[in-house]
Every structure is written in structure tokens, then in C-alpha cells.
Design a protein around this motif. Structure first.
Motif, mmCIF file in Angstrom:
data_model
loop_
_atom_site.group_PDB
_atom_site.id
_atom_site.type_symbol
_atom_site.label_atom_id
_atom_site.label_comp_id
_atom_site.label_asym_id
_atom_site.label_seq_id
_atom_site.Cartn_x
_atom_site.Cartn_y
_atom_site.Cartn_z
ATOM 1 N N HIS A 279 5.871 15.340 -8.074
ATOM 2 C CA HIS A 279 4.763 14.720 -7.677
ATOM 3 C C HIS A 279 5.054 13.181 -7.018
ATOM 4 N N ILE A 280 6.244 12.687 -6.807
ATOM 5 C CA ILE A 280 6.603 11.540 -6.448
ATOM 6 C C ILE A 280 6.410 11.343 -4.783
ATOM 7 N N VAL A 281 5.606 10.554 -4.185
ATOM 8 C CA VAL A 281 5.393 10.533 -2.846
ATOM 9 C C VAL A 281 5.843 9.097 -2.313
ATOM 10 N N ALA A 282 6.363 8.321 -3.006
ATOM 11 C CA ALA A 282 7.199 7.159 -2.642
ATOM 12 C C ALA A 282 7.382 6.432 -3.941
ATOM 13 N N GLN A 283 8.476 5.222 -3.891
ATOM 14 C CA GLN A 283 9.039 4.646 -4.897
ATOM 15 C C GLN A 283 9.715 3.320 -4.516
ATOM 16 N N ALA B 36 1.006 -1.216 0.060
ATOM 17 C CA ALA B 36 -0.064 -0.010 0.020
ATOM 18 C C ALA B 36 0.749 1.200 0.046
ATOM 19 N N PRO B 37 0.424 2.215 -0.935
ATOM 20 C CA PRO B 37 1.323 3.515 -0.917
ATOM 21 C C PRO B 37 0.938 4.548 0.277
ATOM 22 N N PRO B 38 1.612 5.611 0.084
ATOM 23 C CA PRO B 38 1.019 6.798 1.252
ATOM 24 C C PRO B 38 -0.451 7.092 0.818
ATOM 25 N N ALA B 39 -1.049 7.661 1.794
ATOM 26 C CA ALA B 39 -2.661 8.162 1.577
ATOM 27 C C ALA B 39 -2.557 9.284 0.483
ATOM 28 N N ALA B 40 -1.529 9.963 0.258
ATOM 29 C CA ALA B 40 -1.540 11.071 -0.825
ATOM 30 C C ALA B 40 -1.775 10.455 -2.274
ATOM 31 N N THR B 41 -1.298 9.249 -2.393
ATOM 32 C CA THR B 41 -1.165 8.591 -3.804
ATOM 33 C C THR B 41 -2.747 8.768 -4.733
ATOM 34 N N GLN B 42 -2.191 9.296 -5.540
ATOM 35 C CA GLN B 42 -3.529 9.579 -6.575
ATOM 36 C C GLN B 42 -3.310 8.522 -8.063
ATOM 37 N N SER B 43 -2.187 8.077 -8.288
ATOM 38 C CA SER B 43 -1.639 7.100 -9.231
ATOM 39 C C SER B 43 -0.246 6.555 -9.392
ATOM 40 N N PHE B 44 0.041 5.643 -10.002
ATOM 41 C CA PHE B 44 1.180 4.850 -10.327
ATOM 42 C C PHE B 44 1.706 5.347 -11.468
ATOM 43 N N ALA B 45 3.296 4.956 -11.418
ATOM 44 C CA ALA B 45 3.889 5.147 -13.065
ATOM 45 C C ALA B 45 5.195 4.028 -12.569
ATOM 46 N N LEU B 46 5.149 3.358 -13.817
ATOM 47 C CA LEU B 46 6.233 2.191 -13.913
ATOM 48 C C LEU B 46 7.213 2.433 -15.034
ATOM 49 N N ILE B 47 8.443 2.229 -14.517
ATOM 50 C CA ILE B 47 9.494 2.330 -15.820
ATOM 51 C C ILE B 47 10.263 1.147 -15.457
ATOM 52 N N ALA B 48 10.612 0.319 -16.623
ATOM 53 C CA ALA B 48 11.570 -0.785 -16.550
ATOM 54 C C ALA B 48 12.645 -0.298 -17.761
ATOM 55 N N ASP B 49 13.701 -0.597 -17.206
ATOM 56 C CA ASP B 49 14.902 -0.079 -18.187
ATOM 57 C C ASP B 49 16.137 -0.906 -17.594
ATOM 58 N N LEU C 142 2.460 8.464 -7.258
ATOM 59 C CA LEU C 142 2.443 10.096 -7.242
ATOM 60 C C LEU C 142 1.145 10.760 -6.613
ATOM 61 N N ASP C 143 1.340 11.962 -6.455
ATOM 62 C CA ASP C 143 -0.116 12.460 -5.898
ATOM 63 C C ASP C 143 -0.805 13.073 -6.946
ATOM 64 N N PRO D 232 -4.510 3.131 -11.587
ATOM 65 C CA PRO D 232 -5.131 3.765 -10.259
ATOM 66 C C PRO D 232 -4.429 3.474 -9.130
ATOM 67 N N ALA D 233 -4.696 4.343 -8.124
ATOM 68 C CA ALA D 233 -3.782 4.243 -6.589
ATOM 69 C C ALA D 233 -4.383 3.016 -6.136
#
Length: 153
Positions: free
Chosen positions: A140-144, A35-48, A118-119, A66-67
């Protein structure tokens, strides 16, 4: 704040099975996170792959997930946009969605899966690049979290 990101398909720092590479079915591995922080509105993913001979090679870009999500299924569909609003960007193979490891013969390459809570939503168009997503995420990053696997041929 950190997010715990993991995959049931290979151990952290371990070898990525062939089915998730260009030598196999080239499907995406399943990913799971806490579970992410409460402020999370969405996620992004990058694989490289930072070990690619041409510089960092982008294998997957996804955003506006979606969060409420706590993971992505194995063989995540390679659609520009999913019913839940998740969008996927263009990888360095020039395609939408996941493109698996496909290194030249030699030493193992490291593949980093990086998840960002992301928030806000990024509201970028499907097909956005890693650079587009990184630019839009600034401030906008609240956790990673990060998860790494290896592959060699």
C-alpha cells in the motif's frame, strides 16, 4: 516515489535538541512534508533508533493520518486517536505516542523518522505496534520519506 520530510526543529543529520528527549520535556519535534501522490489515502509514521543496544528501538508509531495533512505540530498530543482520525501506536517504552531519544551514555545514536504515503487506511486499533503497521502497509506504500537526527548523552 519519495516524499520530502523535514523538521524545523533540527537540521537533517544534525543533533536533536534536548527538549525532544527524555533529558528534556520529551515532546515530539514538528515534522513537515510535501504533497504526496494523488492516490494517497492516509499517512503512517514510524520513528526508531537502529543503534540501540537491544536492537532497533521504536520511539513513535502513528497511522491513519489524513491525506490532507502536511505536517505534525511540535508536542503532538499523546492520544490514542485524534479528532481527525489519526491513531497512534505503542512505542518500545510501552506508551502511546512519542517517546524521545534516551540512549545510554556513549556515541551518538541515529533517530530515523520515516513517513509513508499509503493508498488506503490501515484501520488498525490504536496501540498497534511497529510490526503491526509494517505488516498492514505491505503493498500500500505509494511514496515515502525519511529524516534523521542524532542524540547522545
Amino acid at each position: 516515489m519519495s516524499l520530502e520530510l523535514k523538521s524545523p526543529d533540527f537540521p537533517a543529520g544534525g543533533n536533536i535538541p534536548k527538549q525532544f528527549t527524555c533529558d528534556g520535556a520529551d515532546i515530539s519535534p514538528a515534522l513537515e512534508w510535501d504533497a504526496p501522490p494523488a492516490a494517497t489515502q492516509s499517512f503512517a509514521l514510524i520513528a526508531d533508533d537502529p543503534d540501540a543496544p537491544v536492537g532497533t528501538w521504536v520511539h513513535w508509531v502513528a497511522f491513519d493520518m489524513p491525506a490532507k495533512l502536511r505536517g505534525l505540530t511540535q508536542n503532538f498530543p499523546k492520544h490514542e486517536q485524534s479528532a481527525d482520525g489519526s491513531r497512534q501506536g505503542r512505542n518500545d517504552f510501552g506508551k502511546i505516542g512519542y517517546g524521545g531519544p534516551c540512549p545510554p551514555p556513549g556515541k551518538p545514536h541515529r533517530y530515523f523518522f520515516k513517513l509513508y504515503a499509503l493508498d488506503s487506511k490501515l484501520n488498525l486499533k490504536p496501540g498497534a505496534t511497529k510490526k503491526d503497521v509494517e505488516r498492514a502497509m505491505q503493498g500500500h506504500i505509494v511514496a515515502q520519506g525519511e529524516y534523521m537526527g542524532k542524540y547522545s548523552r
